[in-house]
Design a protein around this motif. Structure first.
Motif, PDB file in Angstrom:
ATOM      1  N   MET A   1     -82.285 -30.472   6.794  1.00  0.00           N
ATOM      2  CA  MET A   1     -82.179 -29.361   6.254  1.00  0.00           C
ATOM      3  C   MET A   1     -81.546 -29.525   4.858  1.00  0.00           C
ATOM      4  O   MET A   1     -81.831 -28.696   4.022  1.00  0.00           O
ATOM      5  CB  MET A   1     -80.833 -28.721   6.942  1.00  0.00           C
ATOM      6  N   GLU A   2     -81.102 -30.699   4.485  1.00  0.00           N
ATOM      7  CA  GLU A   2     -80.639 -31.023   2.935  1.00  0.00           C
ATOM      8  C   GLU A   2     -81.914 -30.971   1.985  1.00  0.00           C
ATOM      9  O   GLU A   2     -81.748 -30.440   1.090  1.00  0.00           O
ATOM     10  CB  GLU A   2     -79.871 -32.402   2.836  1.00  0.00           C
ATOM     11  N   LEU A   3     -83.098 -31.596   2.843  1.00  0.00           N
ATOM     12  CA  LEU A   3     -84.381 -31.432   2.024  1.00  0.00           C
ATOM     13  C   LEU A   3     -84.777 -29.978   1.930  1.00  0.00           C
ATOM     14  O   LEU A   3     -85.220 -29.736   0.912  1.00  0.00           O
ATOM     15  CB  LEU A   3     -85.242 -32.431   2.478  1.00  0.00           C
ATOM     16  N   GLU A   4     -84.765 -29.235   2.975  1.00  0.00           N
ATOM     17  CA  GLU A   4     -85.162 -27.810   2.909  1.00  0.00           C
ATOM     18  C   GLU A   4     -84.364 -26.951   1.744  1.00  0.00           C
ATOM     19  O   GLU A   4     -85.008 -26.066   1.094  1.00  0.00           O
ATOM     20  CB  GLU A   4     -84.565 -27.235   4.074  1.00  0.00           C
ATOM     21  N   PHE A   5     -82.905 -27.219   1.695  1.00  0.00           N
ATOM     22  CA  PHE A   5     -82.117 -26.636   0.793  1.00  0.00           C
ATOM     23  C   PHE A   5     -82.803 -27.034  -0.842  1.00  0.00           C
ATOM     24  O   PHE A   5     -82.638 -26.401  -1.789  1.00  0.00           O
ATOM     25  CB  PHE A   5     -80.636 -26.641   0.764  1.00  0.00           C
ATOM     26  N   GLN A   6     -82.907 -28.395  -0.950  1.00  0.00           N
ATOM     27  CA  GLN A   6     -83.388 -28.792  -2.288  1.00  0.00           C
ATOM     28  C   GLN A   6     -84.621 -28.101  -2.767  1.00  0.00           C
ATOM     29  O   GLN A   6     -84.831 -27.806  -3.854  1.00  0.00           O
ATOM     30  CB  GLN A   6     -83.647 -30.345  -2.315  1.00  0.00           C
TER      31      GLN A   6
ATOM     32  N   SER B   1     -73.994 -24.195  -2.059  1.00  0.00           N
ATOM     33  CA  SER B   1     -73.525 -24.997  -1.104  1.00  0.00           C
ATOM     34  C   SER B   1     -74.685 -24.681  -0.077  1.00  0.00           C
ATOM     35  O   SER B   1     -75.413 -23.737  -0.069  1.00  0.00           O
ATOM     36  CB  SER B   1     -72.097 -25.060  -0.677  1.00  0.00           C
ATOM     37  N   ALA B   2     -74.771 -25.630   1.001  1.00  0.00           N
ATOM     38  CA  ALA B   2     -75.583 -25.302   2.189  1.00  0.00           C
ATOM     39  C   ALA B   2     -75.082 -24.603   3.527  1.00  0.00           C
ATOM     40  O   ALA B   2     -75.261 -24.905   4.570  1.00  0.00           O
ATOM     41  CB  ALA B   2     -76.303 -26.499   2.813  1.00  0.00           C
ATOM     42  N   GLN B   3     -74.007 -23.635   3.248  1.00  0.00           N
ATOM     43  CA  GLN B   3     -73.480 -23.174   4.211  1.00  0.00           C
ATOM     44  C   GLN B   3     -74.186 -22.066   4.872  1.00  0.00           C
ATOM     45  O   GLN B   3     -75.190 -21.471   4.086  1.00  0.00           O
ATOM     46  CB  GLN B   3     -72.085 -22.408   3.564  1.00  0.00           C
ATOM     47  N   ARG B   4     -73.713 -21.680   6.164  1.00  0.00           N
ATOM     48  CA  ARG B   4     -74.523 -20.408   6.737  1.00  0.00           C
ATOM     49  C   ARG B   4     -73.746 -19.378   5.855  1.00  0.00           C
ATOM     50  O   ARG B   4     -72.985 -19.311   5.751  1.00  0.00           O
ATOM     51  CB  ARG B   4     -74.045 -20.599   8.191  1.00  0.00           C
ATOM     52  N   TRP B   5     -74.806 -18.318   5.711  1.00  0.00           N
ATOM     53  CA  TRP B   5     -74.548 -17.360   5.112  1.00  0.00           C
ATOM     54  C   TRP B   5     -75.237 -15.921   5.295  1.00  0.00           C
ATOM     55  O   TRP B   5     -76.558 -16.037   5.673  1.00  0.00           O
ATOM     56  CB  TRP B   5     -74.423 -17.292   3.333  1.00  0.00           C
ATOM     57  N   SER B   6     -74.577 -15.047   5.448  1.00  0.00           N
ATOM     58  CA  SER B   6     -74.977 -13.478   5.145  1.00  0.00           C
ATOM     59  C   SER B   6     -73.877 -12.715   5.742  1.00  0.00           C
ATOM     60  O   SER B   6     -73.677 -12.401   6.806  1.00  0.00           O
ATOM     61  CB  SER B   6     -76.279 -13.099   6.156  1.00  0.00           C
TER      62      SER B   6
ATOM     63  N   PRO C   1     -79.737 -17.082   7.914  1.00  0.00           N
ATOM     64  CA  PRO C   1     -79.825 -18.052   7.003  1.00  0.00           C
ATOM     65  C   PRO C   1     -80.635 -19.362   7.641  1.00  0.00           C
ATOM     66  O   PRO C   1     -80.905 -19.341   9.037  1.00  0.00           O
ATOM     67  CB  PRO C   1     -78.602 -18.717   6.846  1.00  0.00           C
ATOM     68  N   PRO C   2     -80.999 -20.362   6.826  1.00  0.00           N
ATOM     69  CA  PRO C   2     -81.815 -21.328   7.331  1.00  0.00           C
ATOM     70  C   PRO C   2     -81.073 -22.062   8.516  1.00  0.00           C
ATOM     71  O   PRO C   2     -79.931 -22.293   8.360  1.00  0.00           O
ATOM     72  CB  PRO C   2     -82.091 -22.232   6.201  1.00  0.00           C
ATOM     73  N   GLY C   3     -81.845 -22.673   9.330  1.00  0.00           N
ATOM     74  CA  GLY C   3     -81.122 -23.590  10.456  1.00  0.00           C
ATOM     75  C   GLY C   3     -80.594 -22.756  11.477  1.00  0.00           C
ATOM     76  O   GLY C   3     -79.699 -23.317  12.374  1.00  0.00           O
ATOM     77  N   SER C   4     -80.853 -21.386  11.583  1.00  0.00           N
ATOM     78  CA  SER C   4     -80.023 -20.542  12.625  1.00  0.00           C
ATOM     79  C   SER C   4     -81.094 -20.089  13.801  1.00  0.00           C
ATOM     80  O   SER C   4     -80.573 -19.313  14.491  1.00  0.00           O
ATOM     81  CB  SER C   4     -79.384 -19.332  11.843  1.00  0.00           C
ATOM     82  N   GLY C   5     -82.359 -20.600  13.666  1.00  0.00           N
ATOM     83  CA  GLY C   5     -83.192 -20.119  14.794  1.00  0.00           C
ATOM     84  C   GLY C   5     -84.405 -19.425  14.181  1.00  0.00           C
ATOM     85  O   GLY C   5     -84.247 -19.086  13.039  1.00  0.00           O
ATOM     86  N   ILE C   6     -85.621 -19.703  14.929  1.00  0.00           N
ATOM     87  CA  ILE C   6     -86.793 -18.958  14.180  1.00  0.00           C
ATOM     88  C   ILE C   6     -87.133 -17.406  14.886  1.00  0.00           C
ATOM     89  O   ILE C   6     -86.192 -17.145  15.674  1.00  0.00           O
ATOM     90  CB  ILE C   6     -88.048 -19.606  14.499  1.00  0.00           C
ATOM     91  N   VAL C   7     -87.853 -16.819  14.037  1.00  0.00           N
ATOM     92  CA  VAL C   7     -87.987 -15.418  14.365  1.00  0.00           C
ATOM     93  C   VAL C   7     -87.937 -14.797  15.825  1.00  0.00           C
ATOM     94  O   VAL C   7     -87.187 -14.215  16.066  1.00  0.00           O
ATOM     95  CB  VAL C   7     -89.212 -14.968  13.739  1.00  0.00           C
TER      96      VAL C   7
ATOM     97  N   GLN D   1     -89.552 -27.894   7.359  1.00  0.00           N
ATOM     98  CA  GLN D   1     -90.507 -29.024   7.524  1.00  0.00           C
ATOM     99  C   GLN D   1     -89.753 -30.077   8.139  1.00  0.00           C
ATOM    100  O   GLN D   1     -88.598 -30.433   7.826  1.00  0.00           O
ATOM    101  CB  GLN D   1     -90.887 -29.551   6.073  1.00  0.00           C
ATOM    102  N   VAL D   2     -90.716 -31.165   8.843  1.00  0.00           N
ATOM    103  CA  VAL D   2     -89.784 -32.342   9.526  1.00  0.00           C
ATOM    104  C   VAL D   2     -90.358 -33.442   8.606  1.00  0.00           C
ATOM    105  O   VAL D   2     -91.509 -33.990   8.569  1.00  0.00           O
ATOM    106  CB  VAL D   2     -90.371 -32.373  10.922  1.00  0.00           C
ATOM    107  N   ASP D   3     -89.316 -34.007   7.760  1.00  0.00           N
ATOM    108  CA  ASP D   3     -89.718 -35.221   6.933  1.00  0.00           C
ATOM    109  C   ASP D   3     -88.919 -36.524   7.796  1.00  0.00           C
ATOM    110  O   ASP D   3     -89.175 -37.641   7.703  1.00  0.00           O
ATOM    111  CB  ASP D   3     -89.043 -35.314   5.703  1.00  0.00           C
ATOM    112  N   VAL D   4     -87.825 -36.065   8.625  1.00  0.00           N
ATOM    113  CA  VAL D   4     -87.031 -37.059   9.313  1.00  0.00           C
ATOM    114  C   VAL D   4     -87.064 -36.801  10.733  1.00  0.00           C
ATOM    115  O   VAL D   4     -86.874 -35.612  11.031  1.00  0.00           O
ATOM    116  CB  VAL D   4     -85.582 -37.213   8.895  1.00  0.00           C
TER     117      VAL D   4
END
Length: 487
Positions: free
Chosen positions: A245-250, A62-67, A273-279, A231-234
Motif C-alpha cells: 500500500m505504501e508503494l501504491e500511494f507513492q 497521508s495514506a488515510q482512508r478517505w471519502s 479509497p485504496p485498500g478497501s476492496g475491489i469493485v 501491484q504486488v511487490d512484497v
C-alpha cells in the motif's frame, strides 16, 4: 483501414491552436450551435469539440482512508454515507420532481402507504397500465420499462420508446434501440480519473462563462472504487499489505490526491479509497441500493459501470450493464444510455493533417471499435482532429462514444466498403450533410464525393434525436454546460 484528409472550409477561429485544453472547451462553448435558419451542404466542416487537460493536486499528505470521512471497515458507516450522498443530490431531486409533474404517465403514479399512516413515497405502477403484454415481460425488461416511464420527457425518452419496451416480444428481433437512465453509475479509478477531470474542466468553463460552477455535479449517485492501481511487490511476509500500500500511494500520489479532492468537491460522488476492496466485492456487498427513494420518488436500483464485473450485481436482482467511460460520464450528467438488442492508424498521420490545418476522416471496416480502449478510441481521434468515421459497421458502444465526442459516424451501404468503391485513402472528401440541424434525421442517407470524381452514399449513424443534439453542440460536455447555463 485508412486515414484520409477531409476537404474543409475552415474559419480562422477553427484553425487556431491553443495549448490549454480548458480554453479549447471554452472556445467550443463560445461558438453557438448550428443555426436553425441556415441550410446548405457542408464539406467536412463540423462543430469544434472540447479537449481536456489533467490538472492534479500534487501532494497526498497521508495514506488515510478517505471519502467524506467514512470508516470503510464499518458497513454501518458506509451505509450511512451512501444515504448522506444520496440526500445531497438536490438538483437531481428537483429534476425528478419536474419529470413527475410533466410526465405523460402520471396517471399510474401510485402512493406506497406506511402501515402507521402517511406514505413511503410514490412509484410508477406498471400493472396500472392495464396492458396484458407487461405480464409476459422478463423482470429485467420491466426495469427498463419503469425507467422509461419515469423519465418520459418527450425528448430523451418518448412515449414511442415506452411502447417499444412493452411490445418487447415483437420489437426485440428488430434491433430497436431503447433509451435508459440508470439509477447510479459505478466507476473504477482507471476510467474514473478522466471522468472527474472532465467535471473539473466543466467547472472551469462555467466560471469563465460567468455562470455558477457549483451546478456541475453528477446528477445520479456515482460510486468510484479505487482498485486498478494494485501491484504486488512484497509477498510472503507479515508487512506485505502495508509495504504494497505504501508503494501504491507513492506511485499514484497525484491521481489519489486528485480523486480525494473530487470526493469532497462534487456532490453525489462517493469514492472508495485504496485498500478497501475491489469493485465486485464492494459493488455486491455495499453499494447496491435495491430500491431508491429520491425526493419521495421510489424506483428500482439499476447501474451502469466501467468495470467488467459490474454485471455481478445482477445476482442481487439489480439490473447492471458494463459500459465505456464516455457512456458512464453521460449517465452521470443525466443523459440517456442507449440499449440495443442485438484499431487506429498511426498517430503521426493525424498530427500531420492537424498541423496542416486539415481535418481527418477515418475509413474503417466492420465492427469498428471492437476490442479497442473505447474511451480514448473516441477521445483520442477528437483531440487529433478527426471529424468523421466511415465504416462498414460499428461496435455499439464505440459508435455512441464517437457521437459523444462530436464525431460523425457514417456507414457504407450494404455490400460496399472502401475496397469495392475503390478508395485509396489519399482522397479528399466532401460530405453533403445539411448545416441546418433540423434537416438531419436519424439514419438518413448522405452523399459523399471525392476529389477524384467518385461519389457514393452513406447512412448517418445518428440513431436518436438526442445524439443529434449532442452533435449540434459539439459533444456531450458542451451540450450539458449549455443546458446548465440556460437554467
Amino acid at each position: 483501414m485508412y486515414v484520409t484528409t477531409a476537404l474543409l472550409r475552415r474559419t480562422a477561429s477553427n484553425s487556431s491552436n491553443t495549448s490549454t485544453t480548458g480554453k479549447r472547451l471554452l472556445s467550443s462553448l463560445s461558438k453557438k450551435p448550428v443555426s436553425n435558419s441556415a441550410s446548405s451542404s457542408i464539406s467536412g466542416n463540423f462543430n469544434q469539440t472540447p479537449q481536456r487537460s489533467l490538472s492534479f493536486y500534487s501532494a497526498l499528505r497521508s495514506a488515510q482512508r478517505w471519502s467524506h470521512g467514512v470508516d470503510w471497515k464499518s458497513p454501518a458507516s458506509l451505509g450511512a454515507q451512501i444515504r448522506i450522498a444520496s440526500s445531497t443530490a438536490s438538483l437531481f431531486q428537483r429534476n425528478i420532481a419536474t419529470m413527475a409533474s410533466e410526465n405523460a404517465f402520471n396517471r399510474i403514479l401510485t402512493s406506497l402507504p406506511k402501515p402507521s399512516g402517511g406514505e413511503f413515497g410514490k412509484f410508477y405502477c406498471l400493472p396500472a397500465l392495464n396492458d396484458p403484454r407487461i405480464d409476459k415481460l422478463p423482470y429485467s425488461i420491466r426495469i427498463l420499462l419503469e425507467s422509461a416511464i419515469r423519465n418520459c420527457d418527450g425528448f430523451q425518452v418518448k412515449k414511442e420508446d415506452v411502447e417499444k419496451i412493452i411490445d418487447w416480444e415483437n420489437s426485440s428481433p428488430k434491433q430497436v434501440e431503447i433509451p435508459f437512465k440508470p439509477a447510479r453509475v459505478l466507476l473504477q479509478d482507471f476510467t474514473g480519473v478522466p471522468a472527474v477531470v472532465d467535471l473539473a474542466c466543466m467547472r472551469d468553463a462555467m466560471n469563465k462563462l460567468g455562470s455558477d460552477s457549483n451546478k456541475i455535479n453528477p446528477l445520479v449517485p456515482v460510486d468510484l472504487v479505487i482498485d486498478h492501481s494494485v501491484q504486488v511487490d512484497v509477498a510472503g511476509s507479515e508487512n506485505a499489505v502495508k509495504a504494497n500500500m505504501e508503494l501504491e500511494f507513492q506511485r499514484n500520489k497525484e491521481r489519489f490526491a486528485f480523486l480525494k479532492w473530487g470526493s469532497n468537491a462534487f456532490h453525489n460522488m462517493l469514492v472508495v479509497p485504496p485498500g478497501s476492496g475491489i469493485v465486485h466485492q464492494v459493488n455486491l456487498e455495499y453499494l447496491g441500493r435495491v430500491v431508491f427513494n429520491t425526493g419521495g420518488m421510489l424506483y428500482p436500483d439499476s447501474v451502469v459501470g466501467t468495470d467488467s464485473h459490474t454485471t455481478m450485481i445482477d445476482g442481487l436482482g439489480v439490473a447492471g450493464w458494463g459500459v465505456g467511460g464516455i457512456e458512464a460520464e453521460a449517465a452521470m450528467l443525466g443523459q440517456v444510455f442507449i440499449l440495443c438488442r442485438t484499431g487506429f492508424s498511426p498517430i503521426c498521420n493525424y498530427q500531420r493533417y492537424k498541423s496542416a490545418g486539415v481535418d481527418t476522416i477515418v475509413l474503417a471496416g466492420a465492427e469498428y471499435g471492437s476490442g479497442s480502449s473505447r474511451d480514448w478510441a473516441a477521445k483520442g481521434p477528437m483531440l487529433l482532429g478527426v471529424k468523421a468515421v466511415i465504416a462498414k459497421s460499428f461496435e455499439r458502444i464505440h459508435r455512441s462514444n464517437l457521437v459523444g465526442m462530436g464525431i460523425v459516424p457514417l456507414c457504407f451501404k450494404s455490400g460496399e466498403d472502401a475496397d469495392t468503391i475503390g478508395l485509396t485513402g489519399h482522397e479528399r472528401f466532401t460530405i453533403d450533410l445539411p448545416s441546418n440541424i433540423n434537416e438531419i434525421r436519424p439514419g438518413q442517407d448522405v452523399t459523399v464525393q471525392t476529389d477524384t470524381g467518385k461519389s457514393f452514399t452513406c447512412t448517418v449513424r445518428f440513431d436518436t434525436e438526442v445524439e443529434l443534439a449532442y452533435f449540434n453542440h459539439g459533444g456531450i460536455l458542451p451540450y450539458v454546460i449549455r443546458q446548465l447555463t440556460n437554467q
